[in-house]
Design an enzyme around this catalytic site. Sequence first.
Site, PDB file in Angstrom:
ATOM      1  N   ASP A   1       0.831  -1.207   0.000  1.00  0.00           N
ATOM      2  CA  ASP A   1       0.000   0.000   0.000  1.00  0.00           C
ATOM      3  C   ASP A   1       0.867   1.258   0.000  1.00  0.00           C
ATOM      4  O   ASP A   1       2.016   1.232   0.442  1.00  0.00           O
ATOM      5  CB  ASP A   1      -0.902   0.021   1.247  1.00  0.00           C
ATOM      6  CG  ASP A   1      -1.928  -1.097   1.222  1.00  0.00           C
ATOM      7  OD1 ASP A   1      -2.248  -1.586   0.122  1.00  0.00           O
ATOM      8  OD2 ASP A   1      -2.389  -1.478   2.318  1.00  0.00           O
ATOM      9  N   TYR A   2       0.258   2.351  -0.420  1.00  0.00           N
ATOM     10  CA  TYR A   2       0.920   3.667  -0.444  1.00  0.00           C
ATOM     11  C   TYR A   2       1.530   4.000   0.925  1.00  0.00           C
ATOM     12  O   TYR A   2       2.646   4.499   1.019  1.00  0.00           O
ATOM     13  CB  TYR A   2      -0.141   4.704  -0.841  1.00  0.00           C
ATOM     14  CG  TYR A   2       0.353   6.115  -1.018  1.00  0.00           C
ATOM     15  CD1 TYR A   2       1.180   6.446  -2.089  1.00  0.00           C
ATOM     16  CD2 TYR A   2      -0.026   7.121  -0.125  1.00  0.00           C
ATOM     17  CE1 TYR A   2       1.618   7.750  -2.268  1.00  0.00           C
ATOM     18  CE2 TYR A   2       0.409   8.424  -0.299  1.00  0.00           C
ATOM     19  CZ  TYR A   2       1.233   8.728  -1.367  1.00  0.00           C
ATOM     20  OH  TYR A   2       1.666  10.020  -1.539  1.00  0.00           O
TER      21      TYR A   2
END
Length: 240
Positions: free
Chosen positions: A101-102
């Site tokens: 994920d970011y």
Amino acid sequence: MERLQKVIANSGYCSRRKAEELINLGKVKVNGEVVNTLGVKVSYSDTITVNGVTLKKEAKEYVLLYKPRGVVSSAHDEKGRKTVTDIVDSPNRLYPVGRLDYDTSGLILLTNDGELTNLLIHPSHEVEKKYLVKIDAVIDPSLVKALEKGVMIDGKKTGKARVKIKKIDKKKKCSLIELTIYEGRNHQVKKMFEAIGYKVAKLKREKFAGFTLDGLKSGEYRHLNIKEVKKLYAACKNVK
Ligand code: URA
């Protein structure tokens, strides 16, 4: 194995759409034989000729990156955010092996070896992934330990998992947990903790297929050597 038009496009010869046109026109050969139907799958070791030009087989490159938080783990981002391929300086088109994920930091591999990528992300190969999870709460150890038995996420029970509670800080009201899983479902770790009533505050992948972040700082990367690449292939072949 990958679709012929995708392999042509990945070589940089032309776009995928143009490659489809060329296949339909009978301009593409695989190992000397014309292939003029779409949908044929080829391997990266096949010799592909387009309009009489043999596509160069790119040298394979394998990079281990310590992804910082705030970086997208794809080759391009529609929103113009920084991506993992912006960090790694390479003449080749590299792709991340799976996703983080970011807002997740940690170990991610990048390569142009499509065969290895497919092996590593295939669920049946059960490649080990170890995460360090921070929860902004004093956790109930028995609840968290229950993750080992599996929890329902997106209507399906999670598989094999190992939990190690590293720290419970009652004063600071936070906890650190090591979670090892062998699947790679979307936002899996966050969803597993959600299933037992906790929100993940910070997430870092510390280990992937036997590799660690040893010697790297956030944002740094290194190339894998041949021996290490063989170890990655072996990590996929060990199983079932
Ligand atoms: N699980 C998550 O929830 N996020 C990641 O980035 C990786 C695993």
